[in-house]
Design a protein around this motif. Structure first.
Motif, PDB file in Angstrom:
ATOM      1  N   GLY A 135     -16.771  -6.236 -30.523  1.00 38.24           N
ATOM      2  CA  GLY A 135     -15.292  -6.442 -29.725  1.00 38.24           C
ATOM      3  C   GLY A 135     -15.153  -5.882 -28.697  1.00 38.24           C
ATOM      4  N   GLY A 136     -13.960  -6.189 -27.756  1.00 41.43           N
ATOM      5  CA  GLY A 136     -13.497  -5.411 -26.516  1.00 41.43           C
ATOM      6  C   GLY A 136     -13.918  -6.431 -25.483  1.00 41.43           C
ATOM      7  N   ASP A 137     -13.470  -6.152 -24.274  1.00 42.55           N
ATOM      8  CA  ASP A 137     -13.628  -6.723 -23.142  1.00 42.55           C
ATOM      9  C   ASP A 137     -14.850  -7.472 -22.848  1.00 42.55           C
ATOM     10  OD1 ASP A 137     -10.952  -6.961 -22.947  1.00 42.55           O
ATOM     11  OD2 ASP A 137     -10.916  -5.201 -21.301  1.00 42.55           O
ATOM     12  N   ASP A 138     -15.960  -6.869 -22.917  1.00 44.50           N
ATOM     13  CA  ASP A 138     -17.130  -7.133 -22.588  1.00 44.50           C
ATOM     14  C   ASP A 138     -18.075  -7.857 -23.815  1.00 44.50           C
ATOM     15  OD1 ASP A 138     -17.307  -5.926 -20.249  1.00 44.50           O
ATOM     16  OD2 ASP A 138     -18.303  -3.982 -20.600  1.00 44.50           O
ATOM     17  N   GLN A 139     -17.513  -7.965 -24.859  1.00 42.86           N
ATOM     18  CA  GLN A 139     -18.048  -8.556 -25.804  1.00 42.86           C
ATOM     19  C   GLN A 139     -16.847  -9.442 -26.423  1.00 42.86           C
ATOM     20  OE1 GLN A 139     -21.058  -5.145 -27.412  1.00 42.86           O
ATOM     21  NE2 GLN A 139     -19.805  -5.884 -28.833  1.00 42.86           N
ATOM     22  N   ALA A 140     -16.178  -9.932 -25.720  1.00 38.83           N
ATOM     23  CA  ALA A 140     -14.842 -10.812 -26.328  1.00 38.83           C
ATOM     24  C   ALA A 140     -15.315 -11.977 -27.072  1.00 38.83           C
ATOM     25  CB  ALA A 140     -13.792 -11.114 -24.967  1.00 38.83           C
ATOM     26  N   VAL A 141     -16.234 -12.613 -26.505  1.00 35.75           N
ATOM     27  CA  VAL A 141     -16.394 -14.058 -27.041  1.00 35.75           C
ATOM     28  C   VAL A 141     -18.010 -13.967 -27.293  1.00 35.75           C
ATOM     29  CG1 VAL A 141     -16.435 -16.574 -26.811  1.00 35.75           C
ATOM     30  CG2 VAL A 141     -14.633 -15.215 -25.899  1.00 35.75           C
ATOM     31  N   TYR A 142     -18.569 -14.764 -28.369  1.00 39.27           N
ATOM     32  CA  TYR A 142     -19.883 -14.684 -28.525  1.00 39.27           C
ATOM     33  C   TYR A 142     -20.456 -16.246 -28.466  1.00 39.27           C
ATOM     34  CZ  TYR A 142     -24.552 -14.369 -30.794  1.00 39.27           C
ATOM     35  OH  TYR A 142     -25.997 -14.358 -31.118  1.00 39.27           O
ATOM     36  N   ALA A 143     -21.564 -16.609 -27.887  1.00 41.68           N
ATOM     37  CA  ALA A 143     -21.702 -18.204 -27.794  1.00 41.68           C
ATOM     38  C   ALA A 143     -23.077 -18.078 -28.208  1.00 41.68           C
ATOM     39  CB  ALA A 143     -21.753 -18.434 -26.551  1.00 41.68           C
ATOM     40  N   PHE A 144     -23.572 -19.250 -28.910  1.00 35.59           N
ATOM     41  CA  PHE A 144     -25.042 -19.293 -29.299  1.00 35.59           C
ATOM     42  C   PHE A 144     -25.197 -20.859 -29.399  1.00 35.59           C
ATOM     43  CE2 PHE A 144     -28.716 -19.445 -32.135  1.00 35.59           C
ATOM     44  CZ  PHE A 144     -29.462 -18.257 -31.702  1.00 35.59           C
ATOM     45  N   ALA A 145     -26.258 -21.246 -28.665  1.00 32.35           N
ATOM     46  CA  ALA A 145     -26.794 -22.699 -28.608  1.00 32.35           C
ATOM     47  C   ALA A 145     -26.964 -23.409 -29.952  1.00 32.35           C
ATOM     48  CB  ALA A 145     -27.967 -22.789 -27.586  1.00 32.35           C
ATOM     49  N   ARG A 146     -26.434 -24.684 -30.041  1.00 29.44           N
ATOM     50  CA  ARG A 146     -26.873 -25.463 -31.073  1.00 29.44           C
ATOM     51  C   ARG A 146     -28.054 -25.716 -31.453  1.00 29.44           C
ATOM     52  NH1 ARG A 146     -25.541 -26.159 -36.424  1.00 29.44           N
ATOM     53  NH2 ARG A 146     -27.722 -26.126 -36.589  1.00 29.44           N
ATOM     54  N   GLU A 147     -28.866 -26.075 -30.324  1.00 31.66           N
ATOM     55  CA  GLU A 147     -30.302 -26.256 -30.010  1.00 31.66           C
ATOM     56  C   GLU A 147     -31.228 -25.001 -30.674  1.00 31.66           C
ATOM     57  OE1 GLU A 147     -28.361 -28.580 -26.733  1.00 31.66           O
ATOM     58  OE2 GLU A 147     -28.401 -26.555 -27.782  1.00 31.66           O
ATOM     59  N   ASP A 148     -30.630 -23.752 -30.350  1.00 29.53           N
ATOM     60  CA  ASP A 148     -31.391 -22.652 -30.973  1.00 29.53           C
ATOM     61  C   ASP A 148     -31.244 -22.479 -32.358  1.00 29.53           C
ATOM     62  OD1 ASP A 148     -32.451 -21.944 -28.587  1.00 29.53           O
ATOM     63  OD2 ASP A 148     -30.910 -20.638 -28.047  1.00 29.53           O
ATOM     64  N   LEU A 149     -30.157 -23.038 -32.981  1.00 33.20           N
ATOM     65  CA  LEU A 149     -29.605 -23.001 -34.339  1.00 33.20           C
ATOM     66  C   LEU A 149     -30.713 -23.932 -35.103  1.00 33.20           C
ATOM     67  CD1 LEU A 149     -25.811 -22.717 -34.524  1.00 33.20           C
ATOM     68  CD2 LEU A 149     -27.734 -21.142 -35.622  1.00 33.20           C
ATOM     69  N   ASP A 150     -30.794 -25.062 -34.407  1.00 34.81           N
ATOM     70  CA  ASP A 150     -31.716 -26.234 -34.959  1.00 34.81           C
ATOM     71  C   ASP A 150     -33.210 -25.792 -35.104  1.00 34.81           C
ATOM     72  OD1 ASP A 150     -29.441 -28.037 -34.922  1.00 34.81           O
ATOM     73  OD2 ASP A 150     -30.034 -28.942 -33.206  1.00 34.81           O
ATOM     74  N   GLY A 151     -33.552 -24.801 -34.100  1.00 34.62           N
ATOM     75  CA  GLY A 151     -35.000 -24.270 -34.013  1.00 34.62           C
ATOM     76  C   GLY A 151     -34.988 -23.301 -35.456  1.00 34.62           C
ATOM     77  N   TRP A 152     -34.111 -22.742 -35.549  1.00 34.49           N
ATOM     78  CA  TRP A 152     -33.851 -21.697 -36.732  1.00 34.49           C
ATOM     79  C   TRP A 152     -33.923 -22.476 -38.118  1.00 34.49           C
ATOM     80  CZ3 TRP A 152     -35.925 -17.039 -36.877  1.00 34.49           C
ATOM     81  CH2 TRP A 152     -35.865 -16.364 -36.026  1.00 34.49           C
ATOM     82  N   TYR A 177     -22.943 -12.685 -25.109  1.00 30.13           N
ATOM     83  CA  TYR A 177     -21.500 -12.046 -25.193  1.00 30.13           C
ATOM     84  C   TYR A 177     -21.003 -12.459 -23.681  1.00 30.13           C
ATOM     85  CZ  TYR A 177     -22.188  -9.211 -29.188  1.00 30.13           C
ATOM     86  OH  TYR A 177     -22.231  -8.855 -30.495  1.00 30.13           O
ATOM     87  N   LEU A 178     -19.638 -12.550 -23.706  1.00 30.70           N
ATOM     88  CA  LEU A 178     -18.995 -13.272 -22.611  1.00 30.70           C
ATOM     89  C   LEU A 178     -17.466 -12.370 -22.549  1.00 30.70           C
ATOM     90  CD1 LEU A 178     -19.862 -16.220 -24.060  1.00 30.70           C
ATOM     91  CD2 LEU A 178     -19.819 -16.603 -21.608  1.00 30.70           C
TER      92      LEU A 178
END
Length: 223
Positions: free
Chosen positions: A62-79, A154-155
């Protein structure tokens, strides 16, 4: 490009507590929204930047530099194909599951508009931890995730507002350097000699990683 799924976590007790102090919010589930996104404050004080999402160990998450975490559905599909099991959106603890967006290939400092209000800025890649490994239930997960080299991003929140699943994502700014999320991950995890290159991203880089890169340069005398 769109926000395929918006995912929130609730506090959950765990048996082993290397990082989470016996409670974790990594198990995130899709919600319909709308949900407010905001800058939560400095790490150690601020938690998640997504309203209703649990971050239970603010010393590491958490915190400002890790306020939001994004991951691509395409990469989840690969996993999914590699692991041989279904991975619903949110499975990697991501707040945002995206579609049509190269998340790990995003540039540090790249800005995304989601919906009509929210603007987020890419700061770094996710560093896998034992809590993540426990959540996945896969032997050697940290090493496997590291080898794959697609950590998600992280965003930080540049412009707060509300978002919901289905919102369009638009890249509204791309900085004039070549420092990607994937490169920061390699520099952090396996190829420390790449750390000096990260300085090209400047203050857009996660503040802790920027400090690490600066100290590496001071110690090694390299650029």
């Amino acid at each position: 490009m769109k926000l395929l799924s918006l995912n929130l976590g609730r506090p959950e007790a765990v048996d082993v507590a290397e990082e989470s102090k016996s409670v974790t919010g990594i198990d995130k589930r899709p919600v319909d929204g709308p949900v407010r996104v905001f800058a939560p404050g400095p790490k150690g004080v601020g938690a998640s930047g997504v309203a209703g999402d649990a971050v239970c160990n603010t010393a590491h998450h958490g915190g400002d530099d890790q306020a939001v975490y994004a991951f691509a559905r395409e990469d989840l599909d690969g996993w999914e194909r590699e692991l041989g099991r279904t991975l619903p959106s949110g499975s990697f603890g991501e707040n945002l599951t995206t579609e049509g967006l190269d998340v790990s290939g995003a540039l540090i400092g790249e800005r995304w508009r989601i919906g009509s209000e929210v603007v987020l800025e890419v700061t770094s890649g996710r560093v896998p931890c034992l809590n993540f490994q426990r959540h996945m239930g896969e032997r050697g997960w940290v090493k496997r995730f590291t080898r794959q080299g697609e950590p998600g991003a992280y965003l930080r929140v540049i412009q707060p507002g509300e978002i919901r699943a289905g919102d369009p994502i638009e890249i509204v700014h791309r900085p004039a350097h070549d420092i990607t999320v994937a490169l920061t991950f390699r520099a952090t995890m396996t190829e420390h000699e790449l750390l000096p290159r990260l300085l090209a991203a400047g203050e857009a880089l996660h503040s802790e990683l920027l400090e690490t890169a600066r100290k590496y340069v001071e110690k090694s005398g390299s650029m």
